[in-house]
Design an enzyme around this catalytic site. Sequence first.
Site, PDB file in Angstrom:
ATOM      1  CE  LYS A  46      -1.578   0.869   3.883  1.00 47.56           C
ATOM      2  NZ  LYS A  46      -0.968   2.888   4.832  1.00 47.56           N
ATOM      3  CG  ASN A  47       2.259   2.737   3.492  1.00 41.49           C
ATOM      4  OD1 ASN A  47       1.232   3.048   3.625  1.00 41.49           O
ATOM      5  ND2 ASN A  47       2.399   2.396   4.737  1.00 41.49           N
ATOM      6  NE  ARG A  62      -2.274  13.242   8.524  1.00 40.73           N
ATOM      7  CZ  ARG A  62      -0.895  12.920   8.019  1.00 40.73           C
ATOM      8  NH1 ARG A  62      -0.132  12.010   7.029  1.00 40.73           N
ATOM      9  NH2 ARG A  62      -0.118  13.852   7.961  1.00 40.73           N
ATOM     10  CB  CYS A 107      -5.294  10.079  10.684  1.00 36.07           C
ATOM     11  SG  CYS A 107      -3.771   9.662  11.036  1.00 36.07           S
ATOM     12  NE  ARG A 109       0.671  10.857  10.354  1.00 34.38           N
ATOM     13  CZ  ARG A 109       0.044   9.339   9.394  1.00 34.38           C
ATOM     14  NH1 ARG A 109      -1.272   8.772  10.320  1.00 34.38           N
ATOM     15  NH2 ARG A 109       0.614   9.319   8.931  1.00 34.38           N
ATOM     16  N   PRO A 110       1.140  16.511  10.952  1.00 29.57           N
ATOM     17  CG  PRO A 110       3.303  17.538  11.876  1.00 29.57           C
ATOM     18  CD  PRO A 110       2.384  16.177  12.088  1.00 29.57           C
ATOM     19  CB  VAL A 111       2.245  18.207   5.279  1.00 29.32           C
ATOM     20  CG1 VAL A 111       1.110  16.970   5.651  1.00 29.32           C
ATOM     21  CG2 VAL A 111       1.630  19.869   5.493  1.00 29.32           C
ATOM     22  CG  ASP A 112       6.748  20.260  10.179  1.00 28.95           C
ATOM     23  OD1 ASP A 112       5.748  18.713  10.044  1.00 28.95           O
ATOM     24  OD2 ASP A 112       7.293  20.506  10.845  1.00 28.95           O
ATOM     25  CG  ASP A 167       3.439   1.501   9.492  1.00 26.75           C
ATOM     26  OD1 ASP A 167       3.557   1.939   8.145  1.00 26.75           O
ATOM     27  OD2 ASP A 167       2.908   2.380  10.023  1.00 26.75           O
ATOM     28  CB  ILE A 227       6.660   6.775  14.639  1.00 24.68           C
ATOM     29  CG1 ILE A 227       8.138   5.996  14.345  1.00 24.68           C
ATOM     30  CG2 ILE A 227       7.053   7.452  12.917  1.00 24.68           C
ATOM     31  CD1 ILE A 227       9.509   6.550  14.386  1.00 24.68           C
ATOM     32  NE  ARG A 248      -7.384   4.733   5.223  1.00 22.55           N
ATOM     33  CZ  ARG A 248      -6.478   5.966   6.178  1.00 22.55           C
ATOM     34  NH1 ARG A 248      -6.663   6.109   7.033  1.00 22.55           N
ATOM     35  NH2 ARG A 248      -5.540   6.409   5.619  1.00 22.55           N
TER      36      ARG A 248
HETATM   37  C1  EPZ Z   1       4.099   7.062   6.499  1.00 27.39           C
HETATM   38  O1  EPZ Z   1       3.749   7.950   7.256  1.00 27.39           O
HETATM   39  C2  EPZ Z   1       3.219   5.945   6.144  1.00 27.39           C
HETATM   40  N1  EPZ Z   1       2.229   6.115   5.386  1.00 27.39           N
HETATM   41  C3  EPZ Z   1       3.289   5.465   7.737  1.00 27.39           C
HETATM   42  O2  EPZ Z   1       2.499   4.157   7.186  1.00 27.39           O
HETATM   43  C4  EPZ Z   1       3.681   5.126   8.278  1.00 27.39           C
HETATM   44  O3  EPZ Z   1       3.712   4.479   9.917  1.00 27.39           O
HETATM   45  C5  EPZ Z   1       4.921   6.279   8.345  1.00 27.39           C
HETATM   46  O4  EPZ Z   1       4.984   6.553   7.279  1.00 27.39           O
HETATM   47  C6  EPZ Z   1       6.043   6.025   9.166  1.00 27.39           C
HETATM   48  O5  EPZ Z   1       6.652   4.632   8.929  1.00 27.39           O
HETATM   49  C7  EPZ Z   1       2.682   6.024   3.927  1.00 27.39           C
HETATM   50  O6  EPZ Z   1       4.058   5.809   3.622  1.00 27.39           O
HETATM   51  C8  EPZ Z   1       1.129   6.140   2.841  1.00 27.39           C
HETATM   52  P1  EPZ Z   1       6.214  10.338   8.545  1.00 27.39           P
HETATM   53  P2  EPZ Z   1       4.241   9.485   7.376  1.00 27.39           P
HETATM   54  O7  EPZ Z   1       6.319  11.195   7.899  1.00 27.39           O
HETATM   55  O8  EPZ Z   1       4.753   9.057   5.657  1.00 27.39           O
HETATM   56  C9  EPZ Z   1       6.430  13.481  11.496  1.00 27.39           C
HETATM   57  C10 EPZ Z   1      -0.318   2.932   7.930  1.00 27.39           C
HETATM   58  O9  EPZ Z   1      -0.540   2.250   9.154  1.00 27.39           O
HETATM   59  N2  EPZ Z   1       6.023  14.553  10.180  1.00 27.39           N
HETATM   60  O10 EPZ Z   1       7.710   8.950   7.988  1.00 27.39           O
HETATM   61  O11 EPZ Z   1       2.863  10.403   7.256  1.00 27.39           O
HETATM   62  C11 EPZ Z   1       5.084  12.963  11.448  1.00 27.39           C
HETATM   63  O12 EPZ Z   1       4.117  13.078  12.295  1.00 27.39           O
HETATM   64  C12 EPZ Z   1       1.175   4.288   7.686  1.00 27.39           C
HETATM   65  O13 EPZ Z   1       0.373   2.168   6.621  1.00 27.39           O
HETATM   66  C13 EPZ Z   1       5.908  15.501  10.814  1.00 27.39           C
HETATM   67  O14 EPZ Z   1       6.024  16.647  12.144  1.00 27.39           O
HETATM   68  O15 EPZ Z   1       4.886   9.330   8.146  1.00 27.39           O
HETATM   69  C14 EPZ Z   1       5.204  11.256  12.570  1.00 27.39           C
HETATM   70  O16 EPZ Z   1       5.032  11.960  14.209  1.00 27.39           O
HETATM   71  C15 EPZ Z   1       0.312   4.921   9.628  1.00 27.39           C
HETATM   72  N3  EPZ Z   1       6.229  16.828  10.033  1.00 27.39           N
HETATM   73  C16 EPZ Z   1       7.029  11.189  11.867  1.00 27.39           C
HETATM   74  O17 EPZ Z   1       7.336  12.921  11.293  1.00 27.39           O
HETATM   75  C17 EPZ Z   1       5.709  16.396   8.798  1.00 27.39           C
HETATM   76  O18 EPZ Z   1       6.663  17.290   7.576  1.00 27.39           O
HETATM   77  C18 EPZ Z   1       7.309  10.246  10.830  1.00 27.39           C
HETATM   78  O19 EPZ Z   1       5.979  10.521   9.752  1.00 27.39           O
HETATM   79  C19 EPZ Z   1       5.907  15.109   8.343  1.00 27.39           C
HETATM   80  C20 EPZ Z   1       5.449  13.740   9.227  1.00 27.39           C
END
Ligand code: EPZ
Length: 421
Positions: free
Chosen positions: A22-23, A94, A118, A123-126, A308, A330, A400
């Site tokens: 999926k990811n 997201r 969520c 889950r910020p995108v900064d 995950d 995480i 999902r």
């Molecule tokens: C990906 O999410 C996966 N989703 C998640 O899988 C997975 O848990 C996660 O990576 C960690 O491995 C997909 O690939 C679609 P991150 P993502 O950016 O990219 C923080 C599942 O169950 N962060 O690596 O959103 C964030 O809040 C899902 O399949 C910021 O602060 O994860 C988290 O604490 C759940 N600012 C950490 O970084 C940002 O701009 C890691 O998040 C982005 C992230």
Amino acid sequence: MDRILVEGGLSLSGEIPISGAKNACLALMPAALLTQAPLTLTNAPFLSDINTMRELLASLGCEVASLQNNRIIAIAAESISNHVAEYDIVRKMRASILVLGPLLAREKKAVVSLPGGCAIGARPVDIHLNALEAMGAKLELKEGYIFAEAKKGLKAVDYTFSTVSVGATANIVMAASLADGSSVLRNCALEPEIQDLCDCLNGMGAKVKGGGTSIIEIEGVSELSGHTHSVIADRIELGTYMLAPAIAGGEIFLRGGRIELIESFAKILRETGAEVISSEDGILVKGSKNGIAPVNISTQPFPGFPTDLQAQMMALLTLSKGISTLNENIFENRFMHAPELNRMGAKIFVDGGTATVEGVNALKGAPVMATDLRASISLILAGLAAQGQTILTRVYHLDRGYENVCSKLSNCGADITRIST
Ligand code: EPZ
């Protein structure tokens, strides 16, 4: 609202085919926006999140076709007729934020709804946005949307991510593939899904080196071509089903499972007493004959223990012969499965980012509620081992990220059925 019924206590035996990830697929699909030619993805999983991404890409003007029982997705972004990723779609999934980088790179403008949080965290995108600004994008946040433009196109950048982020790494690698000049991205996510994306981009004519390592170098090109790419196996689905014989007893062969995608998890699973045997075609897992040993885990970015798989491992440890601790590093709210497992007789104590699990002799089937994707499958795993019937509601969470759960498990002897109410 469908429900899933599990009659626990049955030992398992059989084979489960592992689907495409999926990811990986959720990052590969937006890559189609980078070229006018068609991108074809094979070994695609049939999941509601994938359907949401299809809906989003179609809303932007892409032609999206599914073939071979949805195992093949063909996406052609010949022209982008709409540059707005609407909240109604983005709020459902997201990973929609992953259209931002490709749209900016291809069209020099994009309007993407902020995904919002969520169940498992804010889950910020900064990190995504900071990197795009470093590439020359002008961003404005207004009324819940990101208004982005790069009139002169994105420029190459030497950029270090402040935090390892899978999504931000994917977004910026895609953006840099069409940027002017050569970029160096540091502190990148090492996840196999990133390597898979980079392999696909190179197949489309991009010049990306170091995918899957912490430093990724991208030499921007003027345009990309079409390509056909097979989606990598889903390591999270793999780990999930490796736990089924470990918790219920018996043995299951996970066809297509690749041990190199899941080393740290497999090590921990062996420490609990399960037997994990890797071969060319997949992985055989046998439940322990001497009970389940307690372990301590700490979720980390790849190659550490995957967040995950934390909920699923917790289900196993509720039946261990001792006390285990699980540190979730995480996400800030990823223990919502714990109260539901406690309804089944587990003894889990949550304190901030740490869950302490005192093993019990048996779980009892009960009505339980899915709260998020990985929590939902952890409750099914617990139901496989529990005495009596477990009834899982809100199974839309499950849809999902897992396809055909009931048939995959019942083909191995589980008594699990889905009923529509
Ligand atoms: C990906 O999410 C996966 N989703 C998640 O899988 C997975 O848990 C996660 O990576 C960690 O491995 C997909 O690939 C679609 P991150 P993502 O950016 O990219 C923080 C599942 O169950 N962060 O690596 O959103 C964030 O809040 C899902 O399949 C910021 O602060 O994860 C988290 O604490 C759940 N600012 C950490 O970084 C940002 O701009 C890691 O998040 C982005 C992230």
